[in-house]
Design a protein around this motif. Structure first.
Motif, short mmCIF file in Angstrom:
data_model
loop_
_atom_site.label_atom_id
_atom_site.label_comp_id
_atom_site.label_asym_id
_atom_site.label_seq_id
_atom_site.Cartn_x
_atom_site.Cartn_y
_atom_site.Cartn_z
N GLY A 364 0.81 -1.22 0.00
CA GLY A 364 0.00 0.00 0.00
C GLY A 364 0.84 1.26 0.00
N ARG A 365 2.15 1.14 -0.10
CA ARG A 365 3.05 2.31 -0.15
C ARG A 365 4.45 1.84 -0.53
NH1 ARG A 365 2.63 2.77 6.38
NH2 ARG A 365 1.33 0.94 6.14
N ASN A 366 5.29 2.82 -0.91
CA ASN A 366 6.67 2.50 -1.29
C ASN A 366 7.61 2.87 -0.14
OD1 ASN A 366 9.22 2.30 -2.32
ND2 ASN A 366 8.88 3.65 -4.09
N LEU A 367 8.00 1.88 0.65
CA LEU A 367 8.82 2.16 1.84
C LEU A 367 10.19 2.72 1.48
CD1 LEU A 367 8.06 -0.92 4.14
CD2 LEU A 367 6.72 1.13 3.70
N LEU A 368 10.69 2.39 0.28
CA LEU A 368 12.04 2.84 -0.08
C LEU A 368 12.05 4.29 -0.59
CD1 LEU A 368 13.40 -0.43 -1.71
CD2 LEU A 368 14.19 0.67 0.41
N ARG A 408 18.87 -0.34 -10.95
CA ARG A 408 17.63 -0.48 -11.74
C ARG A 408 16.93 0.86 -11.89
NH1 ARG A 408 15.42 -6.05 -9.83
NH2 ARG A 408 17.40 -7.20 -9.84
N ALA A 409 16.53 1.15 -13.14
CA ALA A 409 15.92 2.45 -13.42
C ALA A 409 14.67 2.68 -12.57
CB ALA A 409 15.57 2.52 -14.91
N GLU A 410 13.87 1.63 -12.35
CA GLU A 410 12.59 1.85 -11.64
C GLU A 410 12.79 2.16 -10.16
OE1 GLU A 410 9.98 -1.56 -11.70
OE2 GLU A 410 11.58 -2.98 -11.26
N TRP A 411 13.94 1.81 -9.58
CA TRP A 411 14.15 2.00 -8.15
C TRP A 411 15.18 3.09 -7.81
CZ3 TRP A 411 10.94 -0.06 -4.74
CH2 TRP A 411 10.25 -1.22 -5.07
N ARG A 412 16.14 3.35 -8.70
CA ARG A 412 17.31 4.12 -8.23
C ARG A 412 17.00 5.57 -7.86
NH1 ARG A 412 20.10 2.92 -13.53
NH2 ARG A 412 19.15 4.40 -14.98
N GLY A 413 15.83 6.07 -8.29
CA GLY A 413 15.47 7.45 -7.92
C GLY A 413 14.77 7.53 -6.57
N ASP A 414 14.44 6.41 -5.96
CA ASP A 414 13.72 6.44 -4.69
C ASP A 414 14.67 6.89 -3.57
OD1 ASP A 414 11.53 5.65 -6.03
OD2 ASP A 414 11.43 3.62 -5.20
N ALA A 415 14.12 7.65 -2.62
CA ALA A 415 14.94 8.38 -1.65
C ALA A 415 16.00 7.50 -0.97
CB ALA A 415 14.04 9.01 -0.59
N LEU A 416 15.60 6.33 -0.47
CA LEU A 416 16.55 5.55 0.32
C LEU A 416 17.53 4.76 -0.55
CD1 LEU A 416 14.23 4.45 3.25
CD2 LEU A 416 15.71 6.46 3.04
N VAL A 417 17.12 4.44 -1.77
CA VAL A 417 18.03 3.76 -2.70
C VAL A 417 19.08 4.77 -3.18
CG1 VAL A 417 18.21 2.43 -4.84
CG2 VAL A 417 16.15 2.23 -3.41
N GLU A 418 18.61 5.94 -3.48
CA GLU A 418 19.51 7.01 -3.95
C GLU A 418 20.53 7.36 -2.87
OE1 GLU A 418 21.05 10.85 -4.30
OE2 GLU A 418 19.34 10.58 -2.95
N ARG A 419 20.05 7.43 -1.63
CA ARG A 419 20.94 7.77 -0.52
C ARG A 419 21.95 6.64 -0.26
NH1 ARG A 419 21.01 5.86 5.14
NH2 ARG A 419 22.32 7.35 6.22
N PHE A 420 21.52 5.38 -0.43
CA PHE A 420 22.43 4.24 -0.29
C PHE A 420 23.56 4.36 -1.31
CE2 PHE A 420 23.78 0.06 -1.87
CZ PHE A 420 24.25 -0.53 -0.70
N ALA A 421 23.19 4.63 -2.57
CA ALA A 421 24.19 4.69 -3.64
C ALA A 421 25.17 5.85 -3.40
CB ALA A 421 23.49 4.86 -4.99
#
Ligand SMILES: CC(=O)N[C@H]1[C@@H](OP(=O)(O)OP(=O)(O)OC[C@H]2O[C@@H](n3ccc(=O)[nH]c3=O)[C@H](O)[C@@H]2O)O[C@H](CO)[C@@H](O)[C@@H]1O[C@H](C)C(=O)N[C@@H](C)C(=O)N[C@@H](CCC(=O)O)C(=O)O
Ligand SMILES: Nc1ncnc2c1ncn2[C@@H]1O[C@H](COP(=O)(O)OP(=O)(O)OP(=O)(O)O)[C@@H](O)[C@H]1O
Length: 461
Positions: A364-368, A408-421
């Motif tokens: 029901g939401r995108n935790l990442l 992955r293009a669909e995930w890498r812009g999400d706040a926590l994935v971007e911050r990890f990278a």
């Protein structure tokens, strides 16, 4: 009980008072006490009564009695923890040295998180009294080929159930307690079900109010012992759990200088050490021919997540969020609270293997993409924190999953994935971030050999 004054630190002895099972009603009673205090009575209700063989067939009756005693001894951990007295007494029956050692290991390790959080040291404190000499070998009750498969409402047991279905293994989906969520998943399987009732002694909650020590207990050990008794009563030869190999690794506790001081495993009774010791004990001392094993032991959490993602059959029914399972208190409105370590981890573990809209639909939401979840994810990644005391995968699994999403293009812009990278990945050794090696099945397990060979091919497909 209302007039009983519980003086935790003055208690000298924890007593296993007695246990009994009525084959006519299927009700088992497990009775405990502190010193000469009131009796604490836990009740387990096994559906399917009457169980005539448990009274009339000598081997079945003997095995059921041994399983009942083992359950009495293991389930005592919920009450023993309230005062952790120095002395343990067993009234009415005696145990041998092997059983005593098994119990000491379950109590000390299974209460590891409890002890750490309460600042207690249980090593050398827990001694089960035992008689000299070896145990009598287990009776051989002649069990038919059939599996009682534990279901917990989360992804793991559903992976096992579908694997066994594919292998053509006859199974009954079995659970303990009144969870409607587990019932819904069990019914969704379309397989025969077995729901076992369990009520803790109500006085335990009063002891908690009066200042008992409180904390986590090795609940999988208790559920395992209940299902062993159920298997004997139903005359079946397998009890199957779904504990992955990642469960064998605890949280590393670090000193201020970063050195490791200890390892505390919240899910110790889901780990290999428990499975091996308990499974061998059951075959040697409780019922010959009764196999207790975890079907997912060869797999990491990520490999289980990959397997689960292959079918959407349970998307609208399952939840791994433990907040669904409180005896008292609130439950999440839509099965996933979205803020606990299990929600964090399961979202991350499924993400590399599922289309994003499907995963976001489940939760029901995108935790990442939620910066408020950053501290929770840092703990999973073991970045400036230890792995949470919860049933979550190893730090290296979380780091590998996050690193995969960062490509992955669909995930890498999400706040926590971007911050990890940007912030965390550059500090890590790239060689440790590969996903593929973590998906390879291991060969340390107790799965019966013929089944294991077929499963290996199934899991590698
Ligand atoms: C649902 C849950 O996560 N409960 C843990 C929580 O307990 P809380 O007080 O918030 O609620 P209740 O579960 O309703 O428990 C009330 C009291 O009863 C005690 N108790 C409960 C069950 C039992 O078999 N024996 C008991 O003595 C309990 O200690 C409370 O005083 O926090 C507790 C303290 O950390 C945990 O002990 C509760 O965990 C339950 C025992 C439980 O069933 N948890 C499973 C969802 C769970 O953690 N599964 C593990 C499996 C690992 C293992 O085998 O150790 C996992 O998913 O990692
Ligand atoms: N109430 C219960 N009755 C019987 N077995 C249970 C119960 N709760 C959990 N289990 C079993 O204990 C083991 C560990 O539980 P765990 O919560 O890790 O598994 P799960 O619910 O299948 O998956 P997930 O890890 O996604 O929550 C599993 O084999 C599960 O089937």
């Amino acid at each position: 009980m209302s007039e009983y004054k519980f003086q935790r630190d003055a208690i000298e002895t924890f007593r296993f008072v007695r246990c009994g099972f009525d084959p006519a009603t299927g009700v088992a009673q497990l009775v405990y006490a502190f010193d000469d205090g009131p009796e604490l009575v836990e009740t387990v209700i096994l559906p399917g009564a009457p169980f005539p063989d448990a009274g009339a067939d000598p081997a079945r009756a003997a095995a059921a009695e041994r399983a009942l005693r083992l359950l009495h001894l293991i389930a005592g951990v919920s009450y023993y923890k309230a005062a952790v007295p120095r002395r343990i007494r067993i009234d009415g029956y005696s145990i041998d040295v092997d059983t005593a050692r098994l119990l000491e290991s379950i109590y000390v390790n299974g209460l590891g998180e409890f002890a750490y959080r309460n600042g207690l040291d249980l090593h050398g404190r827990i001694r089960f009294p035992h008689e000299p000499g070896d145990a009598m070998p287990a009776p051989a009750p002649g069990l038919r080929e059939h599996a009682l498969v534990a279901i917990g409402g989360g992804k793991d047991s559903l992976v096992s159930i579908e694997a066994l279905r594919s292998m053509g293994v006859a199974q009954t989906v079995s659970w303990i307690g009144g969870s409607q969520l587990i019932r819904a998943c069990a019914e969704r399987t379309g397989l025969p079900t077995l729901n076992i009732g369990r009520a803790l002694a109500p006085e335990l909650f009063e002891l908690n109010r009066q200042g008992a020590w409180n904390g986590h207990i090795p609940v999988t050990a208790v559920n395992s012992a209940i299902l062993v008794l159920a298997a004997i009563l139903n005359g079946v030869d397998q009890v199957v759990f779904s504990n992955e190999r990642s469960a064998s690794y605890g949280s590393l506790i670090l000193a201020d200088d970063g050195s490791v001081t200890s390892e505390v495993n919240h899910q110790w009774s889901k780990g290999w050490a428990f499975e091996k010791a308990f499974g061998e004990h059951v075959e040697r001392h409780v019922a010959a021919g009764l196999h207790y094993y975890s079907l997912l032991r060869p797999l990491s959490e990520l490999a289980v997540a990959r397997q689960f993602a292959k079918s959407d059959r349970y998307d609208g029914h399952f939840s791994s969020c433990n907040r669904n399972f409180h005896i008292l208190g609130e439950r999440p409105a839509n099965r996933w609270c979205g803020v606990c370590p299990k929600c964090h981890f399961v979202f991350l573990a499924l993400a590399p293997f599922m289309p994003k809209p499907r995963l976001v639909g489940i939760f029901g939401r995108n935790l990442l993409d939620d910066p408020d979840q950053m501290d929770g994810y840092d703990a999973l990644l073991e970045f400036r924190d230890h792995k949470p005391f919860e049933c979550v995968g190893e730090g290296r699994e979380s780091r590998a999953a996050m690193a995969a999403l960062a490509t992955r293009a669909e995930w890498r812009g999400d706040a926590l994935v971007e911050r990890f990278a940007r912030e965390i990945e550059p500090q890590l050794d790239r060689a440790g971030l590969a996903l593929a090696p973590l998906l390879v099945p291991d060969d340390e397990h107790r799965i019966p050999r013929a089944l294991a060979e077929r499963l290996d091919a199934y899991f590698r497909a």
